[in-house]
Motif scaffolding. Sequence first.
Motif, PDB file in Angstrom:
ATOM      1  N   ARG A 255       0.880  -1.307   0.134  1.00  0.00           N
ATOM      2  CA  ARG A 255       0.068  -0.031   0.101  1.00  0.00           C
ATOM      3  C   ARG A 255       0.935   1.135   0.027  1.00  0.00           C
ATOM      4  O   ARG A 255       0.603   2.079  -0.633  1.00  0.00           O
ATOM      5  CB  ARG A 255      -1.224   0.044   1.224  1.00  0.00           C
ATOM      6  N   ARG A 256       1.898   1.115   0.711  1.00  0.00           N
ATOM      7  CA  ARG A 256       2.692   2.439   0.931  1.00  0.00           C
ATOM      8  C   ARG A 256       3.561   2.706  -0.633  1.00  0.00           C
ATOM      9  O   ARG A 256       3.427   3.636  -0.951  1.00  0.00           O
ATOM     10  CB  ARG A 256       3.926   1.991   1.816  1.00  0.00           C
ATOM     11  N   PHE A 257       3.912   1.582  -1.228  1.00  0.00           N
ATOM     12  CA  PHE A 257       4.371   1.652  -2.722  1.00  0.00           C
ATOM     13  C   PHE A 257       3.409   2.212  -3.362  1.00  0.00           C
ATOM     14  O   PHE A 257       3.464   3.180  -4.388  1.00  0.00           O
ATOM     15  CB  PHE A 257       4.947   0.499  -2.982  1.00  0.00           C
TER      16      PHE A 257
ATOM     17  N   GLU B 275       0.777   4.070  -2.911  1.00  0.00           N
ATOM     18  CA  GLU B 275       0.407   5.446  -2.639  1.00  0.00           C
ATOM     19  C   GLU B 275       1.385   6.534  -2.989  1.00  0.00           C
ATOM     20  O   GLU B 275       1.476   7.748  -3.061  1.00  0.00           O
ATOM     21  CB  GLU B 275       0.079   5.683  -1.359  1.00  0.00           C
ATOM     22  N   ASP B 276       2.784   5.816  -3.325  1.00  0.00           N
ATOM     23  CA  ASP B 276       3.861   6.796  -3.559  1.00  0.00           C
ATOM     24  C   ASP B 276       4.064   7.178  -5.032  1.00  0.00           C
ATOM     25  O   ASP B 276       4.797   5.935  -5.494  1.00  0.00           O
ATOM     26  CB  ASP B 276       5.016   6.396  -2.781  1.00  0.00           C
ATOM     27  N   ASP B 277       3.988   8.238  -5.425  1.00  0.00           N
ATOM     28  CA  ASP B 277       4.215   8.296  -6.965  1.00  0.00           C
ATOM     29  C   ASP B 277       5.637   8.146  -7.329  1.00  0.00           C
ATOM     30  O   ASP B 277       5.939   8.074  -8.673  1.00  0.00           O
ATOM     31  CB  ASP B 277       3.644   9.574  -7.563  1.00  0.00           C
ATOM     32  N   THR B 278       6.436   8.182  -6.360  1.00  0.00           N
ATOM     33  CA  THR B 278       8.134   7.930  -6.777  1.00  0.00           C
ATOM     34  C   THR B 278       8.300   6.616  -6.904  1.00  0.00           C
ATOM     35  O   THR B 278       9.464   6.010  -7.244  1.00  0.00           O
ATOM     36  CB  THR B 278       8.891   8.887  -5.934  1.00  0.00           C
ATOM     37  N   LYS B 279       7.304   5.779  -6.505  1.00  0.00           N
ATOM     38  CA  LYS B 279       7.789   3.919  -6.571  1.00  0.00           C
ATOM     39  C   LYS B 279       7.019   3.588  -7.661  1.00  0.00           C
ATOM     40  O   LYS B 279       5.880   3.939  -8.128  1.00  0.00           O
ATOM     41  CB  LYS B 279       7.251   3.417  -5.114  1.00  0.00           C
TER      42      LYS B 279
ATOM     43  N   ASN C 258       2.138   4.147 -12.052  1.00  0.00           N
ATOM     44  CA  ASN C 258       3.247   3.555 -10.982  1.00  0.00           C
ATOM     45  C   ASN C 258       2.932   1.969 -11.164  1.00  0.00           C
ATOM     46  O   ASN C 258       3.624   1.335 -10.283  1.00  0.00           O
ATOM     47  CB  ASN C 258       3.494   4.130 -10.096  1.00  0.00           C
TER      48      ASN C 258
END
Length: 114
Positions: A19-21, A23-27, A74
């Motif tokens: 979930r963290r990945f 939600e992170d547009d840099t991942k 992503n």
Amino acid sequence: GGPHYKKIENNDKVKKVIRRFFEDDTKVLAAICAAPTILGKMGLLEDRNYTCFEEMNEDFGGHYHYEYTVTDGNLITGISAAAAIEFAFAIMEKLCGKEHTDQVKASIYYDAAR
């Protein structure tokens, strides 16, 4: 992907990382074969384009495509182990760009049209 996807599906710590990945547009979040179904059951495929092992596709609220790989922002998904090379190139293109990926393909004489 593969038969061990259930271990991930039942592991809350791993799902928190997923979930963290997501939600992170840099991942970049990539899943192949059975693994995209984990994302679907987590609600992460809603309104997204994706693929997964066809027989495991459920109504995840997104847009299923019967293709080797599907990239949506992503999120990169692959349909099965047969798509492993295309899946790897999709990840490479997302991380390194199309020009670099095309250079690698040329260096190994890769031609998807064959």
